[in-house]
Design a protein around this motif. Structure first.
Motif, PDB file in Angstrom:
ATOM      1  N   GLY A  90      36.411  54.715  50.374  1.00  0.00           N
ATOM      2  CA  GLY A  90      36.673  54.483  48.961  1.00  0.00           C
ATOM      3  C   GLY A  90      36.639  53.012  48.618  1.00  0.00           C
ATOM      4  O   GLY A  90      36.745  52.137  49.480  1.00  0.00           O
ATOM      5  N   ILE A  91      36.489  52.740  47.329  1.00  0.00           N
ATOM      6  CA  ILE A  91      36.426  51.379  46.818  1.00  0.00           C
ATOM      7  C   ILE A  91      37.492  51.224  45.742  1.00  0.00           C
ATOM      8  O   ILE A  91      37.670  52.113  44.902  1.00  0.00           O
ATOM      9  CB  ILE A  91      35.033  51.093  46.220  1.00  0.00           C
ATOM     10  N   PHE A  92      38.206  50.111  45.780  1.00  0.00           N
ATOM     11  CA  PHE A  92      39.205  49.817  44.757  1.00  0.00           C
ATOM     12  C   PHE A  92      38.685  48.696  43.878  1.00  0.00           C
ATOM     13  O   PHE A  92      38.298  47.631  44.373  1.00  0.00           O
ATOM     14  CB  PHE A  92      40.533  49.407  45.392  1.00  0.00           C
ATOM     15  N   ILE A  93      38.647  48.937  42.576  1.00  0.00           N
ATOM     16  CA  ILE A  93      38.217  47.930  41.606  1.00  0.00           C
ATOM     17  C   ILE A  93      39.405  47.601  40.715  1.00  0.00           C
ATOM     18  O   ILE A  93      39.989  48.484  40.090  1.00  0.00           O
ATOM     19  CB  ILE A  93      37.036  48.421  40.758  1.00  0.00           C
ATOM     20  N   ASN A  94      39.762  46.326  40.689  1.00  0.00           N
ATOM     21  CA  ASN A  94      40.889  45.855  39.882  1.00  0.00           C
ATOM     22  C   ASN A  94      40.397  44.825  38.878  1.00  0.00           C
ATOM     23  O   ASN A  94      39.666  43.898  39.236  1.00  0.00           O
ATOM     24  CB  ASN A  94      41.961  45.230  40.784  1.00  0.00           C
ATOM     25  N   VAL A  95      40.778  45.002  37.618  1.00  0.00           N
ATOM     26  CA  VAL A  95      40.459  44.034  36.571  1.00  0.00           C
ATOM     27  C   VAL A  95      41.760  43.494  36.010  1.00  0.00           C
ATOM     28  O   VAL A  95      42.584  44.253  35.498  1.00  0.00           O
ATOM     29  CB  VAL A  95      39.620  44.668  35.450  1.00  0.00           C
ATOM     30  N   ASN A  96      41.944  42.178  36.140  1.00  0.00           N
ATOM     31  CA  ASN A  96      43.130  41.512  35.597  1.00  0.00           C
ATOM     32  C   ASN A  96      42.747  40.847  34.281  1.00  0.00           C
ATOM     33  O   ASN A  96      41.971  39.900  34.259  1.00  0.00           O
ATOM     34  CB  ASN A  96      43.661  40.475  36.588  1.00  0.00           C
ATOM     35  N   ASP A  97      43.259  41.388  33.183  1.00  0.00           N
ATOM     36  CA  ASP A  97      43.012  40.852  31.852  1.00  0.00           C
ATOM     37  C   ASP A  97      44.210  39.981  31.503  1.00  0.00           C
ATOM     38  O   ASP A  97      45.298  40.491  31.233  1.00  0.00           O
ATOM     39  CB  ASP A  97      42.854  42.021  30.869  1.00  0.00           C
ATOM     40  N   HIS A  98      44.005  38.675  31.520  1.00  0.00           N
ATOM     41  CA  HIS A  98      45.114  37.719  31.568  1.00  0.00           C
ATOM     42  C   HIS A  98      45.148  36.845  30.322  1.00  0.00           C
ATOM     43  O   HIS A  98      44.121  36.381  29.832  1.00  0.00           O
ATOM     44  CB  HIS A  98      44.934  36.844  32.813  1.00  0.00           C
ATOM     45  N   TYR A  99      46.352  36.631  29.812  1.00  0.00           N
ATOM     46  CA  TYR A  99      46.534  35.705  28.704  1.00  0.00           C
ATOM     47  C   TYR A  99      47.694  34.776  29.027  1.00  0.00           C
ATOM     48  O   TYR A  99      48.762  35.228  29.466  1.00  0.00           O
ATOM     49  CB  TYR A  99      46.834  36.450  27.396  1.00  0.00           C
ATOM     50  N   ALA A 100      47.478  33.490  28.795  1.00  0.00           N
ATOM     51  CA  ALA A 100      48.533  32.497  29.039  1.00  0.00           C
ATOM     52  C   ALA A 100      48.623  31.553  27.853  1.00  0.00           C
ATOM     53  O   ALA A 100      47.648  31.352  27.114  1.00  0.00           O
ATOM     54  CB  ALA A 100      48.239  31.701  30.310  1.00  0.00           C
ATOM     55  N   LEU A 101      49.790  30.974  27.666  1.00  0.00           N
ATOM     56  CA  LEU A 101      49.950  29.967  26.629  1.00  0.00           C
ATOM     57  C   LEU A 101      49.180  28.707  27.001  1.00  0.00           C
ATOM     58  O   LEU A 101      48.897  28.439  28.169  1.00  0.00           O
ATOM     59  CB  LEU A 101      51.431  29.622  26.461  1.00  0.00           C
TER      60      LEU A 101
ATOM     61  N   ASN B 199      40.975  46.864  23.610  1.00  0.00           N
ATOM     62  CA  ASN B 199      39.831  46.236  24.267  1.00  0.00           C
ATOM     63  C   ASN B 199      40.056  46.033  25.756  1.00  0.00           C
ATOM     64  O   ASN B 199      39.097  45.973  26.528  1.00  0.00           O
ATOM     65  CB  ASN B 199      39.519  44.883  23.615  1.00  0.00           C
ATOM     66  N   SER B 200      41.306  45.915  26.162  1.00  0.00           N
ATOM     67  CA  SER B 200      41.605  45.638  27.561  1.00  0.00           C
ATOM     68  C   SER B 200      41.092  46.752  28.464  1.00  0.00           C
ATOM     69  O   SER B 200      40.409  46.491  29.462  1.00  0.00           O
ATOM     70  CB  SER B 200      43.117  45.454  27.742  1.00  0.00           C
ATOM     71  N   PHE B 201      41.408  48.010  28.145  1.00  0.00           N
ATOM     72  CA  PHE B 201      40.923  49.120  28.969  1.00  0.00           C
ATOM     73  C   PHE B 201      39.413  49.268  28.855  1.00  0.00           C
ATOM     74  O   PHE B 201      38.738  49.603  29.833  1.00  0.00           O
ATOM     75  CB  PHE B 201      41.613  50.424  28.575  1.00  0.00           C
ATOM     76  N   LYS B 202      38.861  49.004  27.676  1.00  0.00           N
ATOM     77  CA  LYS B 202      37.413  49.091  27.499  1.00  0.00           C
ATOM     78  C   LYS B 202      36.693  48.086  28.396  1.00  0.00           C
ATOM     79  O   LYS B 202      35.622  48.373  28.929  1.00  0.00           O
ATOM     80  CB  LYS B 202      37.041  48.854  26.036  1.00  0.00           C
ATOM     81  N   LYS B 203      37.286  46.902  28.562  1.00  0.00           N
ATOM     82  CA  LYS B 203      36.688  45.899  29.450  1.00  0.00           C
ATOM     83  C   LYS B 203      36.695  46.383  30.898  1.00  0.00           C
ATOM     84  O   LYS B 203      35.726  46.170  31.635  1.00  0.00           O
ATOM     85  CB  LYS B 203      37.422  44.567  29.322  1.00  0.00           C
ATOM     86  N   PHE B 204      37.787  47.033  31.283  1.00  0.00           N
ATOM     87  CA  PHE B 204      37.852  47.602  32.629  1.00  0.00           C
ATOM     88  C   PHE B 204      36.743  48.633  32.823  1.00  0.00           C
ATOM     89  O   PHE B 204      36.017  48.598  33.832  1.00  0.00           O
ATOM     90  CB  PHE B 204      39.221  48.247  32.853  1.00  0.00           C
TER      91      PHE B 204
END
Length: 224
Positions: free
Chosen positions: A170-181, A203-208
């Motif tokens: 199996g393959i694990f794909i992780n997308v970190n959608d990050h926002y910082a000040l 939009n966050s899940f759509k990007k994933f």
């Protein structure tokens, strides 16, 4: 490659200044963020001034002095988890936050061991490692792209691909959608950063999904 994930997970992480002892099932229930029965049935591991950890039927919450995290592997609760985060820090709107990230992850099964290896070599070709390893194999790869349009100059998206620890071949794909000040921003509460997170939740899940579908499409187009 099977394009439908056998396991999906969402992990939301906030960085800032927290009072871990505050975050108990009873506290969440007192603000009607979770139900009274849900709080009573919570499995508490630790409630302490330095760390709080407990599990509800559908999620796990862990808070330290500088990190709040909540995750679930039950897709049906993704919306509820996001709602809980935004509602919690709407109540705690004076909490100084410096960053928030939604980590979307999926475990996907290759149709064969051969395809599993091919996908690894597609992401990390063997040739650069000739004469270094007798037989190289990809363990993990991480790529980052600045994402200024969606968030700010300090927002970005990171994609990490590794072998799954849940599925054979199996393959694990992780997308970190990050926002910082911004680095010089004054952390006077968390209203702005929570609003940015809330506005981008769809939009966050759509990007994933786009990342996963594009990776698999690009892999299929490579001559085998």
């Amino acid at each position: 490659m099977k394009k439908k994930a056998e396991i999906l997970r969402l992990d939301i992480v906030l960085l800032g200044d927290f009072n871990p002892k505050l975050f108990s099932p009873a506290w969440f229930s007192s603000l009607d963020l979770i139900g009274e029965k849900e709080a009573e049935e919570a499995k508490v591991e630790l409630i302490h001034q330095d760390v709080s950890i407990f599990n509800l039927d559908w999620c796990r919450i862990q808070v330290t002095r500088d990190r709040f995290s909540i995750f679930t592997e039950q897709e049906v609760y993704f919306t509820k988890l996001i709602d809980l985060v935004t509602q919690t820090f709407t109540c705690l709107n004076h909490t100084p936050l410096r960053a928030i990230g939604a980590n979307w992850g999926g475990h996907y099964r290759a149709v064969s061991e051969e395809e599993w290896h091919q996908f690894g070599y597609f992401l990390a070709p063997k040739s650069p490692w000739n004469n270094i390893f007798n037989e190289s194999a990809m363990a993990q790869i991480e790529i980052m792209e600045k994402n200024q349009v969606a968030y700010s100059a300090t927002g970005n998206m990171r994609v990490r691909v590794s072998a799954s620890n849940e599925l054979k071949h199996g393959i694990f794909i992780n997308v970190n959608d990050h926002y910082a000040l911004e680095p010089d921003a004054k952390r006077l509460g968390c209203k702005d950063i929570i609003n940015a997170f809330e506005q981008n939740r769809e939009n966050s899940f759509k990007k994933f999904e786009l990342v996963v579908n594009t990776l698999f499409k690009n892999f299929e187009e490579v001559p085998k």
